[in-house]
Design a protein around this motif. Structure first.
Motif, mmCIF file in Angstrom:
data_model
loop_
_atom_site.group_PDB
_atom_site.id
_atom_site.type_symbol
_atom_site.label_atom_id
_atom_site.label_comp_id
_atom_site.label_asym_id
_atom_site.label_seq_id
_atom_site.Cartn_x
_atom_site.Cartn_y
_atom_site.Cartn_z
ATOM 1 N N ILE A 291 0.866 -1.265 -0.089
ATOM 2 C CA ILE A 291 0.046 0.036 0.102
ATOM 3 C C ILE A 291 0.795 1.145 -0.057
ATOM 4 O O ILE A 291 1.560 1.293 0.948
ATOM 5 C CB ILE A 291 -0.892 -0.116 1.228
ATOM 6 C CG1 ILE A 291 -1.771 -1.065 1.205
ATOM 7 C CG2 ILE A 291 -1.753 1.302 1.162
ATOM 8 C CD1 ILE A 291 -2.662 -1.253 2.524
ATOM 9 N N LEU A 417 -16.007 -0.569 -4.773
ATOM 10 C CA LEU A 417 -14.956 -1.670 -4.803
ATOM 11 C C LEU A 417 -15.465 -3.039 -5.487
ATOM 12 O O LEU A 417 -14.565 -3.391 -6.194
ATOM 13 C CB LEU A 417 -14.609 -1.905 -3.385
ATOM 14 C CG LEU A 417 -13.477 -2.874 -2.928
ATOM 15 C CD1 LEU A 417 -12.180 -2.433 -3.740
ATOM 16 C CD2 LEU A 417 -13.318 -2.872 -1.491
ATOM 17 N N VAL A 427 -4.211 -3.548 -9.843
ATOM 18 C CA VAL A 427 -3.697 -2.157 -9.126
ATOM 19 C C VAL A 427 -5.127 -1.281 -8.981
ATOM 20 O O VAL A 427 -6.102 -1.454 -9.784
ATOM 21 C CB VAL A 427 -2.930 -1.143 -9.907
ATOM 22 C CG1 VAL A 427 -2.573 0.204 -9.091
ATOM 23 C CG2 VAL A 427 -1.549 -1.974 -10.206
ATOM 24 N N LEU A 428 -5.205 -1.112 -7.744
ATOM 25 C CA LEU A 428 -6.415 -0.333 -7.109
ATOM 26 C C LEU A 428 -5.941 1.031 -6.516
ATOM 27 O O LEU A 428 -5.064 0.873 -5.871
ATOM 28 C CB LEU A 428 -7.190 -1.127 -6.102
ATOM 29 C CG LEU A 428 -8.301 -2.074 -6.522
ATOM 30 C CD1 LEU A 428 -8.947 -2.766 -5.470
ATOM 31 C CD2 LEU A 428 -9.174 -1.446 -7.655
ATOM 32 N N ILE A 429 -6.331 2.083 -7.136
ATOM 33 C CA ILE A 429 -6.375 3.383 -6.691
ATOM 34 C C ILE A 429 -7.359 4.142 -6.019
ATOM 35 O O ILE A 429 -8.654 3.970 -6.437
ATOM 36 C CB ILE A 429 -5.939 4.285 -7.904
ATOM 37 C CG1 ILE A 429 -4.870 3.910 -8.670
ATOM 38 C CG2 ILE A 429 -5.668 5.753 -7.365
ATOM 39 C CD1 ILE A 429 -4.533 4.686 -10.142
ATOM 40 N N PHE A 430 -7.173 4.282 -4.585
ATOM 41 C CA PHE A 430 -7.996 4.913 -3.983
ATOM 42 C C PHE A 430 -7.922 6.305 -3.567
ATOM 43 O O PHE A 430 -6.933 6.502 -2.978
ATOM 44 C CB PHE A 430 -8.166 4.218 -2.546
ATOM 45 C CG PHE A 430 -8.769 2.823 -2.436
ATOM 46 C CD1 PHE A 430 -10.010 2.604 -2.002
ATOM 47 C CD2 PHE A 430 -7.947 1.647 -2.809
ATOM 48 C CE1 PHE A 430 -10.543 1.168 -2.208
ATOM 49 C CE2 PHE A 430 -8.407 0.282 -3.002
ATOM 50 C CZ PHE A 430 -9.775 0.305 -2.207
ATOM 51 N N ILE A 449 -9.347 -3.445 1.917
ATOM 52 C CA ILE A 449 -7.882 -3.104 1.479
ATOM 53 C C ILE A 449 -6.870 -4.103 1.593
ATOM 54 O O ILE A 449 -6.147 -4.479 0.847
ATOM 55 C CB ILE A 449 -7.577 -1.759 1.893
ATOM 56 C CG1 ILE A 449 -8.462 -0.515 1.185
ATOM 57 C CG2 ILE A 449 -6.187 -1.246 1.654
ATOM 58 C CD1 ILE A 449 -8.505 0.986 1.884
ATOM 59 N N PHE A 452 -7.035 -7.081 -0.163
ATOM 60 C CA PHE A 452 -6.835 -7.040 -1.630
ATOM 61 C C PHE A 452 -5.060 -7.055 -1.780
ATOM 62 O O PHE A 452 -4.538 -7.986 -2.742
ATOM 63 C CB PHE A 452 -6.975 -5.750 -2.459
ATOM 64 C CG PHE A 452 -6.663 -5.517 -3.726
ATOM 65 C CD1 PHE A 452 -7.339 -5.915 -4.544
ATOM 66 C CD2 PHE A 452 -5.742 -4.691 -4.083
ATOM 67 C CE1 PHE A 452 -7.099 -5.886 -5.943
ATOM 68 C CE2 PHE A 452 -5.314 -4.558 -5.465
ATOM 69 C CZ PHE A 452 -5.802 -5.052 -6.358
ATOM 70 N N VAL A 453 -4.316 -6.543 -0.936
ATOM 71 C CA VAL A 453 -2.901 -6.725 -1.117
ATOM 72 C C VAL A 453 -2.373 -8.185 -0.523
ATOM 73 O O VAL A 453 -1.459 -8.551 -1.060
ATOM 74 C CB VAL A 453 -2.278 -5.455 -0.261
ATOM 75 C CG1 VAL A 453 -2.627 -4.069 -0.692
ATOM 76 C CG2 VAL A 453 -2.605 -5.496 1.147
ATOM 77 N N GLY A 457 -2.293 -8.070 -4.814
ATOM 78 C CA GLY A 457 -2.404 -6.682 -5.470
ATOM 79 C C GLY A 457 -1.556 -5.516 -4.859
ATOM 80 O O GLY A 457 -0.958 -5.606 -4.027
ATOM 81 N N ILE A 459 -1.806 -1.292 -4.302
ATOM 82 C CA ILE A 459 -2.590 -0.239 -3.843
ATOM 83 C C ILE A 459 -1.941 1.265 -3.934
ATOM 84 O O ILE A 459 -0.970 1.423 -3.092
ATOM 85 C CB ILE A 459 -3.510 -0.260 -2.802
ATOM 86 C CG1 ILE A 459 -4.611 -1.284 -2.780
ATOM 87 C CG2 ILE A 459 -4.152 1.043 -2.179
ATOM 88 C CD1 ILE A 459 -5.369 -1.603 -1.529
ATOM 89 N N LEU A 461 -2.641 4.800 -2.466
ATOM 90 C CA LEU A 461 -3.951 5.584 -1.660
ATOM 91 C C LEU A 461 -3.560 6.969 -1.577
ATOM 92 O O LEU A 461 -2.489 7.357 -0.968
ATOM 93 C CB LEU A 461 -3.820 4.866 -0.400
ATOM 94 C CG LEU A 461 -4.425 5.166 0.843
ATOM 95 C CD1 LEU A 461 -6.070 5.126 0.576
ATOM 96 C CD2 LEU A 461 -4.233 4.690 2.134
#
Length: 508
Positions: A291, A417, A427-430, A449, A452-453, A457, A459, A461
């Motif tokens: 993260i 989500l 990849v997720l961008i929050f 969150i 996911f990692v 994955g 992130i 943030l």
């Protein structure tokens, strides 16, 4: 209930029913002149509904409201203003095509008479000067007040709403999540306003999910749960943990997740991202199981960076790599193909179709997975998918056919989500993932969150909440004036050194 002899507002026995639900049940609240009272509780506790009674948007089915000791029927927002009640709503209430000045004085424009004539015209100078004076408390760029607010970011829109409320001569100011998306130094400016209002004998009702803001700011804290009063305490007699326990009916400890997850290879790399006048040579990377935080003050370029990564805004230069593969990203659709999903800052305008149901929103970004060969949606597949993600993420909704607008902020965020998880992203961008979300829902978002990692994955943030960044991030990049000015590991990062670089202190 406070000292009723000095009360500006007294609400007693307030009950409000909507079809199928009792939103408020025998609720009482009083606020004295020159006093700040906090109203806290989870989403759905009834706080905003109670305040809409004072704002003239809702009317109680039972109970009485007294203003200055006299029974009052607040029929509409105009009547509320006439009684001296000004509200900063949680939801945006600005006209996007109008400037800040026009929004601040909409419906109550200042006029002046022409010499020798009965004809009047707008006193644009007076309105501009007053708006600029208040706006300058937050931002030095007072020319913003002449720009259509739709061209400004969410943060500046929030400040304009605050300016609008403060510009009305009032005896009570209701602040519903006023610091959403504000950076630390901007919040302090708002807190100074609260103290100033109190010193002038103005009453304040303060609603927030950021419980640490309350200590040193308010005089009393009223706790609501399930549409009822459950407690009233002085800030000196409790702490954040005690408030959370009263709000949710259970103890939540260590609700910011900070877990060690094995870090793998690089999953996202951004090189030399630039946008003239906005971003300058931004480079960063995120590894699997990591993260990575993006810190900075308002206008530093955090949201602009993540929007550029996913192709929502055009760039003049820069490259993006996902899992070592160079990606040509010109639109968010390209980002989805590359394995990037983004939960935006303004979830209701950019994250969900608010008038559509939960099912439609979950499958929206990956329709090909629920389409038959003739481009007809396979209803059974769509329903099965939606139910799986609702159960997996713990979305609290009576049915997958419920419109998203009726869900709480935390559950709306879970639907967004779910939508991105259905695309199988790497990849997720929050961007401000817990803005306007209560502490119980925050805990659940943090866990999602972390899950996911854990699954490999990565992130990126963005958060204006430094405790949130410090609690979640393995590394933190700090931005200032469109550039990354430093990078801190979890061990190095503190609120002090992040704030120093975010404010440009490293340049002095």
């Amino acid at each position: 209930m406070g000292n009723s002899g000095n009360a500006f507002i007294e609400m007693t026995g307030i009950t409000k029913r909507f079809p199928g639900v009792v939103a408020l049940s025998d609720v009482s609240l009083s606020v004295n002149r020159g006093e700040a009272v906090a109203l806290v509780g989870e989403n759905g506790a009834g706080k905003s509904t109670l305040m809409k009674m004072l704002s003239g948007l809702y009317h109680p089915d039972e109970g009485e409201i007294r203003v200055n000791g006299q029974p009052a029927r607040i029929t509409d927002p105009k009547r509320a203003q006439e009684l001296g009640i000004s509200t900063i709503f949680q939801e945006p209430s600005l006209a996007p095509h109008l400037s800040a000045v026009q929004n601040v004085y909409l419906g109550r424009e200042v006029q002046k008479g022409l010499i020798g004539r009965a004809v009047k015209r707008l006193d644009e100078k007076a309105m501009l000067e007053e708006t600029q004076k208040l706006y300058a408390k937050f931002f030095p760029t007072v020319e913003d007040v002449l720009v259509p607010v739709g061209q400004l970011g969410a943060l500046k829109n929030r400040v304009i709403e605050i300016v609008k409320a403060l510009s009305i001569k009032c005896s009570l100011v209701i602040m519903d999540e006023p610091t959403a998306a504000l950076a630390e130094h901007e919040r302090q400016v708002l807190f100074d306003f609260v103290h100033m209002l109190k010193s002038q004998g103005i009453a304040v009702i303060y609603i927030t999910h950021h419980l640490r803001e309350l200590f040193g700011l308010v005089d009393r804290i009223v706790v609501m749960r399930d549409g009822k009063n459950v407690a009233e305490v002085g800030p000196e007699d409790t702490d954040e943990g005690g408030l959370v326990a009263r709000m949710v009916g259970r103890t939540i400890t260590n609700y910011i997740v900070k877990e060690d997850v094995p870090v793998g290879g690089e999953i996202l790399r951004v090189n030399g991202l630039s946008r003239r006048g906005v971003l300058e040579d931004v480079s960063l990377h995120v590894n699997r199981g990591e993260i990575v935080g993006l810190a900075g003050l308002a206008g530093a370029g955090r949201t602009e960076t993540v929007r550029a990564i996913v192709g929502a805004d055009k760039t003049s230069s820069g490259t993006v790599f996902v899992d070592g593969r160079k990606c040509r990203i010109r639109t968010p659709k390209d980002a989805i193909r590359c394995g990037i999903g983004m939960l935006p800052e303004n979830r209701k305008l950019q994250g969900v179709l608010i008038e559509q149901d939960v099912k439609d929103n979950i499958t929206l970004a990956n329709l090909k997975e629920v389409l038959a060969g003739n481009f007809v949606i396979r209803k059974n597949k769509e329903v099965k998918t939606a139910k799986e993600y609702v159960q997996r993420l713990g979305v609290k909704t009576p049915t997958i056919y419920q419109k998203v607008k009726s869900l709480s902020g935390g559950n709306q965020q879970k639907v967004i989500l779910a939508k991105w998880l259905f695309t199988k992203p790497q990849v997720l961008i929050f961007d401000e993932p817990t803005q306007g979300i209560d502490v119980g829902a925050k805990h659940e978002i943090y866990r999602l969150i972390a899950d996911f990692v854990k699954e490999g994955g990565g992130i990126l943030l963005v958060s204006s909440e430094l405790p949130e960044l410090l609690g979640l991030a393995d590394r933190i990049y700090v931005m200032h004036q469109g550039r990354i000015v430093n990078e801190f590991t979890r061990a190095q990062a503190t609120e002090e050194n992040i704030t120093l670089y975010a404010s440009g202190g490293h340049e002095s």
